[in-house]
Write a protein that holds these residues in place. Structure first.
Motif, PDB file in Angstrom:
ATOM      1  N   LEU A  56       0.812  -1.214   0.000  1.00  0.00           N
ATOM      2  CA  LEU A  56       0.000   0.000   0.000  1.00  0.00           C
ATOM      3  C   LEU A  56       0.850   1.270   0.000  1.00  0.00           C
ATOM      4  N   CYS A  57       2.163   1.147   0.242  1.00  0.00           N
ATOM      5  CA  CYS A  57       3.032   2.324   0.260  1.00  0.00           C
ATOM      6  C   CYS A  57       2.959   3.053  -1.077  1.00  0.00           C
ATOM      7  N   GLY A  58       2.864   4.366  -1.011  1.00  0.00           N
ATOM      8  CA  GLY A  58       2.876   5.160  -2.226  1.00  0.00           C
ATOM      9  C   GLY A  58       1.510   5.561  -2.725  1.00  0.00           C
ATOM     10  N   LEU A  59       0.469   5.085  -2.069  1.00  0.00           N
ATOM     11  CA  LEU A  59      -0.885   5.495  -2.437  1.00  0.00           C
ATOM     12  C   LEU A  59      -1.269   6.742  -1.641  1.00  0.00           C
ATOM     13  N   GLY A  60      -1.800   7.743  -2.316  1.00  0.00           N
ATOM     14  CA  GLY A  60      -2.180   8.973  -1.631  1.00  0.00           C
ATOM     15  C   GLY A  60      -3.280   8.771  -0.622  1.00  0.00           C
ATOM     16  N   SER A  61      -4.201   7.876  -0.937  1.00  0.00           N
ATOM     17  CA  SER A  61      -5.286   7.537  -0.012  1.00  0.00           C
ATOM     18  C   SER A  61      -5.611   6.062  -0.179  1.00  0.00           C
ATOM     19  N   ILE A  62      -6.210   5.480   0.848  1.00  0.00           N
ATOM     20  CA  ILE A  62      -6.522   4.051   0.863  1.00  0.00           C
ATOM     21  C   ILE A  62      -7.971   3.891   1.281  1.00  0.00           C
ATOM     22  N   ASP A  63      -8.705   3.084   0.552  1.00  0.00           N
ATOM     23  CA  ASP A  63     -10.097   2.806   0.893  1.00  0.00           C
ATOM     24  C   ASP A  63     -10.227   1.438   1.547  1.00  0.00           C
ATOM     25  N   ALA A  64     -11.200   1.301   2.417  1.00  0.00           N
ATOM     26  CA  ALA A  64     -11.573   0.007   2.996  1.00  0.00           C
ATOM     27  C   ALA A  64     -13.090  -0.077   2.985  1.00  0.00           C
ATOM     28  N   CYS A  65     -13.607  -1.179   2.462  1.00  0.00           N
ATOM     29  CA  CYS A  65     -15.054  -1.384   2.417  1.00  0.00           C
ATOM     30  C   CYS A  65     -15.529  -1.814   3.804  1.00  0.00           C
ATOM     31  N   THR A  66     -16.373  -1.010   4.423  1.00  0.00           N
ATOM     32  CA  THR A  66     -16.850  -1.310   5.774  1.00  0.00           C
ATOM     33  C   THR A  66     -18.152  -2.112   5.775  1.00  0.00           C
ATOM     34  N   HIS A  67     -18.968  -1.956   4.717  1.00  0.00           N
ATOM     35  CA  HIS A  67     -20.221  -2.698   4.606  1.00  0.00           C
ATOM     36  C   HIS A  67     -20.719  -2.568   3.174  1.00  0.00           C
ATOM     37  N   TYR A  68     -21.783  -3.307   2.848  1.00  0.00           N
ATOM     38  CA  TYR A  68     -22.414  -3.206   1.540  1.00  0.00           C
ATOM     39  C   TYR A  68     -23.767  -2.496   1.692  1.00  0.00           C
ATOM     40  N   ARG A  69     -24.204  -1.924   0.590  1.00  0.00           N
ATOM     41  CA  ARG A  69     -25.559  -1.415   0.481  1.00  0.00           C
ATOM     42  C   ARG A  69     -26.242  -2.081  -0.712  1.00  0.00           C
ATOM     43  N   LEU A  70     -27.486  -2.488  -0.530  1.00  0.00           N
ATOM     44  CA  LEU A  70     -28.297  -2.961  -1.636  1.00  0.00           C
ATOM     45  C   LEU A  70     -28.986  -1.760  -2.287  1.00  0.00           C
ATOM     46  N   PRO A  71     -29.419  -1.893  -3.537  1.00  0.00           N
ATOM     47  CA  PRO A  71     -30.130  -0.776  -4.187  1.00  0.00           C
ATOM     48  C   PRO A  71     -31.319  -0.269  -3.369  1.00  0.00           C
ATOM     49  N   ARG A  90     -25.710  -7.687  -6.455  1.00  0.00           N
ATOM     50  CA  ARG A  90     -26.251  -6.330  -6.414  1.00  0.00           C
ATOM     51  C   ARG A  90     -25.612  -5.470  -5.318  1.00  0.00           C
ATOM     52  N   CYS A  91     -24.686  -6.040  -4.558  1.00  0.00           N
ATOM     53  CA  CYS A  91     -24.088  -5.309  -3.446  1.00  0.00           C
ATOM     54  C   CYS A  91     -23.239  -4.140  -3.936  1.00  0.00           C
ATOM     55  N   ILE A  92     -23.406  -3.017  -3.279  1.00  0.00           N
ATOM     56  CA  ILE A  92     -22.626  -1.817  -3.575  1.00  0.00           C
ATOM     57  C   ILE A  92     -21.721  -1.560  -2.366  1.00  0.00           C
ATOM     58  N   PRO A  93     -20.400  -1.568  -2.540  1.00  0.00           N
ATOM     59  CA  PRO A  93     -19.511  -1.375  -1.386  1.00  0.00           C
ATOM     60  C   PRO A  93     -19.551   0.051  -0.867  1.00  0.00           C
ATOM     61  N   ALA A  94     -19.547   0.183   0.457  1.00  0.00           N
ATOM     62  CA  ALA A  94     -19.457   1.486   1.112  1.00  0.00           C
ATOM     63  C   ALA A  94     -18.058   1.605   1.721  1.00  0.00           C
ATOM     64  N   TYR A  95     -17.370   2.694   1.421  1.00  0.00           N
ATOM     65  CA  TYR A  95     -15.959   2.818   1.777  1.00  0.00           C
ATOM     66  C   TYR A  95     -15.712   3.881   2.839  1.00  0.00           C
ATOM     67  N   THR A  96     -14.666   3.615   3.628  1.00  0.00           N
ATOM     68  CA  THR A  96     -14.031   4.637   4.450  1.00  0.00           C
ATOM     69  C   THR A  96     -12.670   4.922   3.823  1.00  0.00           C
ATOM     70  N   THR A  97     -12.373   6.191   3.627  1.00  0.00           N
ATOM     71  CA  THR A  97     -11.110   6.576   2.996  1.00  0.00           C
ATOM     72  C   THR A  97     -10.140   7.067   4.056  1.00  0.00           C
ATOM     73  N   MET A  98      -8.911   6.556   3.986  1.00  0.00           N
ATOM     74  CA  MET A  98      -7.873   6.925   4.945  1.00  0.00           C
ATOM     75  C   MET A  98      -6.650   7.462   4.232  1.00  0.00           C
ATOM     76  N   GLU A  99      -5.851   8.180   4.976  1.00  0.00           N
ATOM     77  CA  GLU A  99      -4.620   8.758   4.433  1.00  0.00           C
ATOM     78  C   GLU A  99      -3.615   7.663   4.129  1.00  0.00           C
ATOM     79  N   GLY A 100      -2.902   7.816   3.009  1.00  0.00           N
ATOM     80  CA  GLY A 100      -1.841   6.882   2.664  1.00  0.00           C
ATOM     81  C   GLY A 100      -0.494   7.339   3.204  1.00  0.00           C
ATOM     82  N   TRP A 101       0.561   6.638   2.808  1.00  0.00           N
ATOM     83  CA  TRP A 101       1.915   7.000   3.238  1.00  0.00           C
ATOM     84  C   TRP A 101       2.902   6.654   2.131  1.00  0.00           C
TER      85      TRP A 101
END
Length: 427
Positions: A322-337, A354-365
């Motif tokens: 993951l080094c070198g990415l400006g930001s990093i996402d992690a899927c915390t849960h899914y949402r249905l339509p 049909r699952c749509i991922p919901a993300y939390t975005t964090m700072e990279g390094w």
């Protein structure tokens, strides 16, 4: 160390003392002196592949003479490989011809599965149909002849349909058995009884799986799964150990997600982030040579894995990728339509599609962490990422991998449960 399921459709790449080892059947514990290794009854074995791995280790002065192969392990016969490849080609033809739409979106027969073509599925199918050929069968000519003959007689219409019947004659299969017999005679044994003896003597048994929870034949994203049970419950049946003998269940997860072959992949990436993960992570299948699909970390999938396996600890690998990415996402849960929230992978395949991922975005390094060996020496965003995963999952991350070498590991003694395997064998 007992490999308890799968076959040479799964690869483990181990870098030890700067030397890269690619395993397809042998447990990775074979590289540790004083450790006895075994292939349990739940494994399907291609004798030629196994012989090649043993020979390659011998050239590197690694002794595999103490390897034990279960009498009850099933053998991948040549017809299994031929049928596997022929059926996958046929699936692709059906899909190309529009069969997917005719059969419906979830019809496995109308989609290519993405199998490795190593004969794994057909070998397990024969096992379930009670026409398989086991290691113990091949040790005796008469038994091998009877078992092989009976299996070929039942497979004859299918072999003839794919024009494989001449390549799979009884004579050729008996010749294959004769070539495999010396290797199997040297290593055949009762793996379950050997494990029981070690445990009774106060020793330790490590049960090593291949693939992962979402490739499990029962709990994975069916039909895009393997043909065995990689989950912790499969370890007992695949090695011949009672469930009450298991004291620790450790999950191993990358800091992002990868997949080889077809199947649903909610957090799959494309573009520069995907290229970064695939390139830095060297994401090419050890067995197949195919490029792995890559995506952001999927916490619903990990929650499912924790529940199904009863994990008490997690080893998080490839954090350095993951080094070198400006930001990093992690899927915390899914949402249905419909707006419904899902915290785990749904068993209903139509829901999963049909699952749509919901993300939390964090700072990279940007700092290189390959040489870091203490958690507190990691860059702040890297520590935040690991702690975020722990908080979301409720399971301690006891070790963090920061490079390809087997010594590139950060041990976290403060996260270990007293008396666990990590407490007993911590570096």
């Amino acid at each position: 160390v007992v490999r308890y399921q799968g076959g040479n459709n799964a690869g483990h790449t181990i870098v030890r003392d700067g030397v890269r080892h690619a395993f397809h059947l042998l447990p990775s514990g074979i590289l540790h002196e004083g450790t006895r290794c075994a292939l349990g009854n739940g494994v399907v074995i291609d004798p030629a592949v196994l012989a090649g791995e043993i020979d390659a280790l011998s050239e590197r002065v690694v002794d595999a003479s103490s390897l034990v192969i279960s009498y009850a392990a099933h053998v991948i016969m040549p017809w299994h490989v031929m049928l596997d490849q022929a059926m996958e080609r046929r699936r692709q033809e059906i899909a190309t011809a529009g069969g997917q739409q005719q059969l419906g979106p979830e019809a496995g027969a109308g989609r290519a599965i993405g199998t490795t073509g190593r004969g794994i599925g057909p070998a397990y199918a024969d096992k379930a149909a009670r026409i398989g050929v086991r290691v113990g069968d091949l040790l005796h000519y008469e038994t091998a002849r009877d078992r092989i003959g009976a299996a070929l007689a039942l497979h004859e219409p299918l072999l003839r349909g794919f024009d494989l019947h001449r390549s799979c004659s009884l004579e050729r299969m008996l010749e294959f058995a004769a070539q495999a017999r010396p290797l199997l005679e040297r290593h055949a044994g009762d793996v379950g009884a050997a494990c029981a003896a070690v445990i009774a003597g106060g020793g330790e048994v490590l049960l090593e799986g291949a693939q992962g929870t979402l490739l499990d034949i029962d709990h994975g994203t069916y039909p895009y799964v393997t043909s065995s049970s990689p989950v912790a419950g499969g370890a007992c049946t695949g090695a011949g150990i009672g469930p009450l003998a298991v004291t620790d269940v450790v999950g191993v997860a990358k800091a992002y997600v990868t997949r080889v072959g077809a199947g649903p992949f909610p957090t799959e990436l494309a573009g520069s982030a995907a290229e970064h993960l695939a390139t830095r992570g060297h994401e090419v299948g050890t067995t197949t040579g195919r490029a792995r699909r890559v995506g952001w970390l999927d916490l619903p999938a990990l929650r499912t894995a924790i529940r199904v396996n009863g994990m008490g600890a997690i080893v998080l690998t490839k954090l350095d990728v993951l080094c070198g990415l400006g930001s990093i996402d992690a899927c915390t849960h899914y949402r249905l339509p419909s707006g419904e929230r899902l915290d785990e992978v749904p068993q209903d395949p139509q829901l999963l599609e049909r699952c749509i991922p919901a993300y939390t975005t964090m700072e990279g390094w940007d700092q290189d962490i390959a040489g870091v060996r203490r958690f507190e020496d990691l860059p702040g965003p890297a520590r935040t990422y690991v702690r975020f995963i722990e908080q979301e999952l409720g399971v301690p991350i006891v070790q963090v991998g920061v490079g390809p070498g087997d010594d590139a590991v950060i041990d976290r003694p403060d996260r270990r449960v007293p008396g666990s395997v990590f407490d007993r064998f911590a570096p």
